[in-house]
Design an enzyme around this catalytic site. Sequence first.
Site, PDB file in Angstrom:
ATOM      1  N   CYS A 164       0.809  -1.222   0.000  1.00  8.68           N
ATOM      2  CA  CYS A 164       0.000   0.000   0.000  1.00  8.68           C
ATOM      3  C   CYS A 164       0.843   1.273   0.000  1.00  8.68           C
ATOM      4  O   CYS A 164       0.310   2.361  -0.177  1.00  8.68           O
ATOM      5  CB  CYS A 164      -0.950  -0.008   1.194  1.00  8.68           C
ATOM      6  SG  CYS A 164      -1.914  -1.528   1.289  1.00  8.68           S
ATOM      7  N   HIS A 304      -2.972   7.455   6.625  1.00  8.93           N
ATOM      8  CA  HIS A 304      -3.195   6.150   6.004  1.00  8.93           C
ATOM      9  C   HIS A 304      -4.614   5.683   6.331  1.00  8.93           C
ATOM     10  O   HIS A 304      -5.328   5.227   5.444  1.00  8.93           O
ATOM     11  CB  HIS A 304      -2.158   5.154   6.501  1.00  8.93           C
ATOM     12  CG  HIS A 304      -2.193   3.848   5.791  1.00  8.93           C
ATOM     13  ND1 HIS A 304      -2.069   3.738   4.427  1.00  8.93           N
ATOM     14  CD2 HIS A 304      -2.348   2.576   6.253  1.00  8.93           C
ATOM     15  CE1 HIS A 304      -2.133   2.464   4.073  1.00  8.93           C
ATOM     16  NE2 HIS A 304      -2.308   1.742   5.159  1.00  8.93           N
ATOM     17  N   GLU A 315      -1.408   4.821  14.190  1.00 10.76           N
ATOM     18  CA  GLU A 315      -1.089   6.044  13.458  1.00 10.76           C
ATOM     19  C   GLU A 315      -1.369   7.285  14.301  1.00 10.76           C
ATOM     20  O   GLU A 315      -0.594   8.249  14.275  1.00 10.76           O
ATOM     21  CB  GLU A 315      -1.860   6.112  12.146  1.00 10.76           C
ATOM     22  CG  GLU A 315      -1.405   7.247  11.244  1.00 10.76           C
ATOM     23  CD  GLU A 315      -1.957   7.180   9.841  1.00 10.76           C
ATOM     24  OE1 GLU A 315      -1.496   7.960   8.986  1.00 10.76           O
ATOM     25  OE2 GLU A 315      -2.858   6.357   9.589  1.00 10.76           O
ATOM     26  N   LYS A 336      -9.750   7.635   2.512  1.00 10.01           N
ATOM     27  CA  LYS A 336     -10.169   6.253   2.277  1.00 10.01           C
ATOM     28  C   LYS A 336     -11.594   6.006   2.752  1.00 10.01           C
ATOM     29  O   LYS A 336     -12.223   5.036   2.329  1.00 10.01           O
ATOM     30  CB  LYS A 336      -9.222   5.280   2.962  1.00 10.01           C
ATOM     31  CG  LYS A 336      -7.843   5.162   2.332  1.00 10.01           C
ATOM     32  CD  LYS A 336      -7.028   4.079   3.010  1.00 10.01           C
ATOM     33  CE  LYS A 336      -5.634   3.957   2.409  1.00 10.01           C
ATOM     34  NZ  LYS A 336      -4.752   5.063   2.803  1.00 10.01           N
ATOM     35  N   HIS A 341      -9.821   1.666  -0.183  1.00 12.13           N
ATOM     36  CA  HIS A 341      -8.369   1.532  -0.171  1.00 12.13           C
ATOM     37  C   HIS A 341      -7.900   1.069  -1.546  1.00 12.13           C
ATOM     38  O   HIS A 341      -8.141  -0.071  -1.952  1.00 12.13           O
ATOM     39  CB  HIS A 341      -7.965   0.518   0.909  1.00 12.13           C
ATOM     40  CG  HIS A 341      -6.513   0.507   1.225  1.00 12.13           C
ATOM     41  ND1 HIS A 341      -5.567   1.163   0.447  1.00 12.13           N
ATOM     42  CD2 HIS A 341      -5.818  -0.091   2.230  1.00 12.13           C
ATOM     43  CE1 HIS A 341      -4.382   0.976   0.979  1.00 12.13           C
ATOM     44  NE2 HIS A 341      -4.496   0.216   2.041  1.00 12.13           N
ATOM     45  N   PHE A 404       1.563  -3.600   3.854  1.00 11.36           N
ATOM     46  CA  PHE A 404       1.878  -4.929   4.376  1.00 11.36           C
ATOM     47  C   PHE A 404       3.364  -5.207   4.191  1.00 11.36           C
ATOM     48  O   PHE A 404       3.943  -4.888   3.147  1.00 11.36           O
ATOM     49  CB  PHE A 404       1.085  -6.007   3.626  1.00 11.36           C
ATOM     50  CG  PHE A 404      -0.369  -6.091   3.988  1.00 11.36           C
ATOM     51  CD1 PHE A 404      -0.903  -5.364   5.033  1.00 11.36           C
ATOM     52  CD2 PHE A 404      -1.219  -6.918   3.278  1.00 11.36           C
ATOM     53  CE1 PHE A 404      -2.241  -5.450   5.365  1.00 11.36           C
ATOM     54  CE2 PHE A 404      -2.573  -7.023   3.581  1.00 11.36           C
ATOM     55  CZ  PHE A 404      -3.079  -6.281   4.640  1.00 11.36           C
TER      56      PHE A 404
END
Length: 416
Positions: A164, A304, A315, A336, A341, A404
């Site tokens: 991502c 994110h 975060e 998002k 996403h 990831f």
Amino acid sequence: MELKRVVVTGLGAITPLGNTLAETWEGLINGRSGAGPVTQFDSSKFKTTFACEVKGFEPLLIMDRKEARKCDRYVLFALSAAKDAVADAGFDLEKEDLDRIGVIFASGIGGIKTFEEEVMGYNEERGPRFNPFFIPKMIADIASGQISMLYGFRGPNFATVSACASSTNAISDAFNYIRLGKANAIVTGGAEAAISIAGVGGFNAMNALSTRNDSPQTASRPFSASRDGFVLGEGAACLVLEELEHAKARGASIYCEVVGTGMSADAHHLTASHPEGRGARLVMLNALEDAGMKPEDIDYINVHGTSTPVGDISEVKAIKDVFGQHAYNLNISSTKSMTGHLLGAAGALEAIACILAVRDNIVPPTINHEDGDEDPEIDYKLNFTFNKAQKREINAALSNTFGFGGHNASVIVRKL
């Protein structure tokens, strides 16, 4: 060696909110969700039956049928966004040194739909009869190659793959190549088209996706206690980065300046972010150092913010650690919540959201938060820009993307 300054001169996007940049920005500012039932395959047996799909996309508007059949859906998205961005940049290609214009374009997964179709179509009795374009349709670098071939750009050309964080890493590489004097301009960004049997099934197996099938448009709810996973999206976002003096010399319109990028690794877990936000903290500090800026110089963070139980908390912890008391002066939002996403394309799209926020002095919202849906581990004194866009002076904005594998990347843009 004196580093060159890098600016943004072109933008393009095709997203679940619209097939153009203008439609996408209008959707973001107005808090519109792009989620709905999956239409690309029968998802009725899956735990998740919805996604944020691109609607009404017609590839024949960008190429003829024969050429389109050689491209995976993610590549078609990439070409659409790149065509818009290059047109927006206003190059006179007959006057440009095409050896000095490159393409660095990302995808986290690449042509998963092509891979799925070819493998599922294999018949042992018939024997292997694979499409001769199977491999070049599928590989994650082919969007970058296709864009370069479309325009004859012969500068640096490759793909970045870091889940991502992929397209933020692409922007970072483009930024560094230009400021080191290795290119005059680079077309950069990312594309993804993973709304497929394998894509949805794989993320479902990880319990990564929201299963709020009764209400797709409210399923992505970052920073709310009832969040239960991300909503899968698709599309592409493209930026033209250019050396400042080169842009000035040709009279280009300039959106903003790219002033710094950062990278880090969580070194923690295959899919989960570090619970204390260790990698997230480091990547923001690295971006600020690269930009020569203080935390107090940032006005807006596009986080994110995937709407996952662990990621949102970590975060927030990282932001409070890096920005201290100034964290309460920031606007924070997760787009998002509207786009879903976009995986490897997410960073480029969210960088564009920051660029347009700087241009228009408006912060797109984080939608779907309801009173009473507060997580005790999240500090709601922070301004998450819930549910409605907010006007404010934005001189500098930071975009975070985490992938990831523990890959973290951030980019900072500011008014020129």
